[in-house]
Design a protein around this motif. Sequence first.
Motif, PDB file in Angstrom:
ATOM      1  N   UNK A   1       2.950   3.351  29.969  1.00 32.49           N
ATOM      2  CA  UNK A   1       3.426   3.372  28.588  1.00 32.49           C
ATOM      3  C   UNK A   1       2.757   2.279  27.766  1.00 32.49           C
ATOM      4  N   UNK A   2       2.556   1.102  28.374  1.00 34.25           N
ATOM      5  CA  UNK A   2       1.931   0.000  27.639  1.00 34.25           C
ATOM      6  C   UNK A   2       0.465   0.294  27.340  1.00 34.25           C
ATOM      7  N   UNK A   3      -0.240   0.863  28.301  1.00 34.89           N
ATOM      8  CA  UNK A   3      -1.640   1.216  28.072  1.00 34.89           C
ATOM      9  C   UNK A   3      -1.748   2.278  26.986  1.00 34.89           C
ATOM     10  N   UNK A   4      -0.847   3.243  26.988  1.00 31.10           N
ATOM     11  CA  UNK A   4      -0.841   4.271  25.943  1.00 31.10           C
ATOM     12  C   UNK A   4      -0.639   3.648  24.567  1.00 31.10           C
ATOM     13  N   UNK A   5       0.269   2.680  24.460  1.00 31.27           N
ATOM     14  CA  UNK A   5       0.497   1.979  23.187  1.00 31.27           C
ATOM     15  C   UNK A   5      -0.760   1.243  22.740  1.00 31.27           C
ATOM     16  N   UNK A   6      -1.413   0.553  23.650  1.00 33.46           N
ATOM     17  CA  UNK A   6      -2.592  -0.235  23.290  1.00 33.46           C
ATOM     18  C   UNK A   6      -3.769   0.656  22.905  1.00 33.46           C
ATOM     19  N   UNK A   7      -3.893   1.799  23.547  1.00 33.81           N
ATOM     20  CA  UNK A   7      -4.968   2.721  23.192  1.00 33.81           C
ATOM     21  C   UNK A   7      -4.680   3.426  21.875  1.00 33.81           C
ATOM     22  N   UNK A   8      -3.406   3.688  21.588  1.00 34.36           N
ATOM     23  CA  UNK A   8      -3.054   4.407  20.375  1.00 34.36           C
ATOM     24  C   UNK A   8      -2.994   3.518  19.151  1.00 34.36           C
TER      25      UNK A   8
ATOM     26  N   UNK B   1      -7.492  -0.028  21.555  1.00 35.22           N
ATOM     27  CA  UNK B   1      -8.205  -0.552  22.703  1.00 35.22           C
ATOM     28  C   UNK B   1      -8.691   0.620  23.564  1.00 35.22           C
ATOM     29  N   UNK B   2      -9.681   0.329  24.422  1.00 31.33           N
ATOM     30  CA  UNK B   2     -10.252   1.382  25.257  1.00 31.33           C
ATOM     31  C   UNK B   2     -10.240   0.955  26.716  1.00 31.33           C
ATOM     32  N   UNK B   3      -9.630   1.789  27.548  1.00 31.53           N
ATOM     33  CA  UNK B   3      -9.501   1.478  28.965  1.00 31.53           C
ATOM     34  C   UNK B   3     -10.874   1.405  29.635  1.00 31.53           C
TER      35      UNK B   3
ATOM     36  N   UNK C   1      -0.436  -3.692  39.859  1.00 25.18           N
ATOM     37  CA  UNK C   1      -1.149  -2.591  39.229  1.00 25.18           C
ATOM     38  C   UNK C   1      -1.669  -3.131  37.903  1.00 25.18           C
ATOM     39  N   UNK C   2      -2.714  -2.501  37.367  1.00 24.45           N
ATOM     40  CA  UNK C   2      -3.182  -3.033  36.101  1.00 24.45           C
ATOM     41  C   UNK C   2      -4.240  -2.190  35.440  1.00 24.45           C
ATOM     42  N   UNK C   3      -4.575  -2.601  34.236  1.00 25.54           N
ATOM     43  CA  UNK C   3      -5.633  -1.959  33.466  1.00 25.54           C
ATOM     44  C   UNK C   3      -6.326  -3.019  32.628  1.00 25.54           C
ATOM     45  N   UNK C   4      -7.630  -2.883  32.510  1.00 27.24           N
ATOM     46  CA  UNK C   4      -8.474  -3.772  31.706  1.00 27.24           C
ATOM     47  C   UNK C   4      -8.947  -2.955  30.512  1.00 27.24           C
ATOM     48  N   UNK C   5      -8.688  -3.452  29.305  1.00 26.28           N
ATOM     49  CA  UNK C   5      -8.983  -2.701  28.089  1.00 26.28           C
ATOM     50  C   UNK C   5      -9.918  -3.494  27.183  1.00 26.28           C
ATOM     51  N   UNK C   6     -10.925  -2.823  26.674  1.00 25.13           N
ATOM     52  CA  UNK C   6     -11.861  -3.449  25.744  1.00 25.13           C
ATOM     53  C   UNK C   6     -11.222  -3.577  24.366  1.00 25.13           C
ATOM     54  N   UNK C   7     -11.425  -4.732  23.740  1.00 27.41           N
ATOM     55  CA  UNK C   7     -10.946  -4.994  22.386  1.00 27.41           C
ATOM     56  C   UNK C   7     -12.114  -4.800  21.434  1.00 27.41           C
ATOM     57  N   UNK C   8     -12.011  -3.888  20.471  1.00 22.17           N
ATOM     58  CA  UNK C   8     -13.144  -3.694  19.548  1.00 22.17           C
ATOM     59  C   UNK C   8     -13.561  -5.008  18.903  1.00 22.17           C
ATOM     60  N   UNK C   9     -14.862  -5.282  18.936  1.00 21.28           N
ATOM     61  CA  UNK C   9     -15.403  -6.453  18.255  1.00 21.28           C
ATOM     62  C   UNK C   9     -15.351  -7.737  19.040  1.00 21.28           C
TER      63      UNK C   9
ATOM     64  N   UNK D   1      -9.960   9.965  22.689  1.00 16.17           N
ATOM     65  CA  UNK D   1      -9.325   9.066  21.732  1.00 16.17           C
ATOM     66  C   UNK D   1      -7.928   9.575  21.388  1.00 16.17           C
ATOM     67  N   UNK D   2      -6.939   8.689  21.333  1.00 11.99           N
ATOM     68  CA  UNK D   2      -5.587   9.118  20.977  1.00 11.99           C
ATOM     69  C   UNK D   2      -5.552   9.714  19.573  1.00 11.99           C
TER      70      UNK D   2
END
Length: 313
Positions: free
Chosen positions: A18-25, A29-31, A43-51, A155-156
């Motif tokens: 749910x948190x990754x979905x929020x950050x992507x939407x 951010x991009x997983x 467990x985890x996910x690394x997400x790119x921050x634009x810029x 993309x969401x």
Amino acid sequence: MQIYRIDHVAQVATDLDAQVTLLEGLFGFRRARTWDNPAEGARGARLEIPGSRGQVWEVVAPAGDGSALQTFLDDHGGRPGLHHVGAEVPDLEAARAELEVRGVKPTAGERGRWLEASLSPPERGPGVLWRLRGPGGLDMCGDTDATAATGPWDAPDGPSLGIVALDHVCQAFPDRDELARWYRDLAGFVQVWRTADDEHPDMADLVLNIPGSAICWEVIMPRGEDSFIERFWDRNGAAAHHVTFEVADWDRAMEACRHHDTPTFGENEGATDGAAWRDAFIHPKHTGGVLVQLFWEERPGVWVRSDKIPPWT
């Protein structure tokens, strides 16, 4: 102790997906990588921050029995939020020795590959948690066997905030100059901006540059009676207060908030030398436990003014 690269800011979540979905939407951010490692409790996910150049956002959640992340959540009443800042040092053992000399007692991470410690003055109680490791792979969140995101990215639906940079992390502290001196002596942080003592009725702040990183560090301290920072300090001690992102277009960012049913508060706007700026906050209950500040400036340098650079000493 030399910190030459901030790698990530990490938050702990009770519901990783749910948190990754929020950050992507909402955040756009991009997983980039995901992992599930019960043996190391995460467990985890690394997400790119634009810029953001080289700095990413990570989300971690408990996995397996006896997870340290579950203990962290339990110690914080089960509330998700900011967990740590991940950084790279040229010599991990030298960093350990420097911390111990200053009374900071780091704990060793998985198989000694990284250290974890609050870098705040120990006599002031726990502060923001940092994870430090030496050069090489940056797997310090149980992501030894992380899987890279592959294939086309879906993309969401709907607009995102249009974030273009992670600007700074803000920490609350009773005396901004005390903490600035501590970070300068410990890790070479350089003060680059500060408000006048009496500019705001309830607070004063300063901003520190972290050598080798595009991310800065802000320190806010209480002033006057019934300061919101004093109340925050009473509840949380020397913790991170908020994280700030720059957005490319203010109207687009506000439209994204409306689309995702995410209210903002504390809006400010102004103009400096004919150039406009705006900022506002998103409450932690809408971000997965982190107070988020957004800002936009019509021209670089008008929101954080050059006239607030402290005298060279």
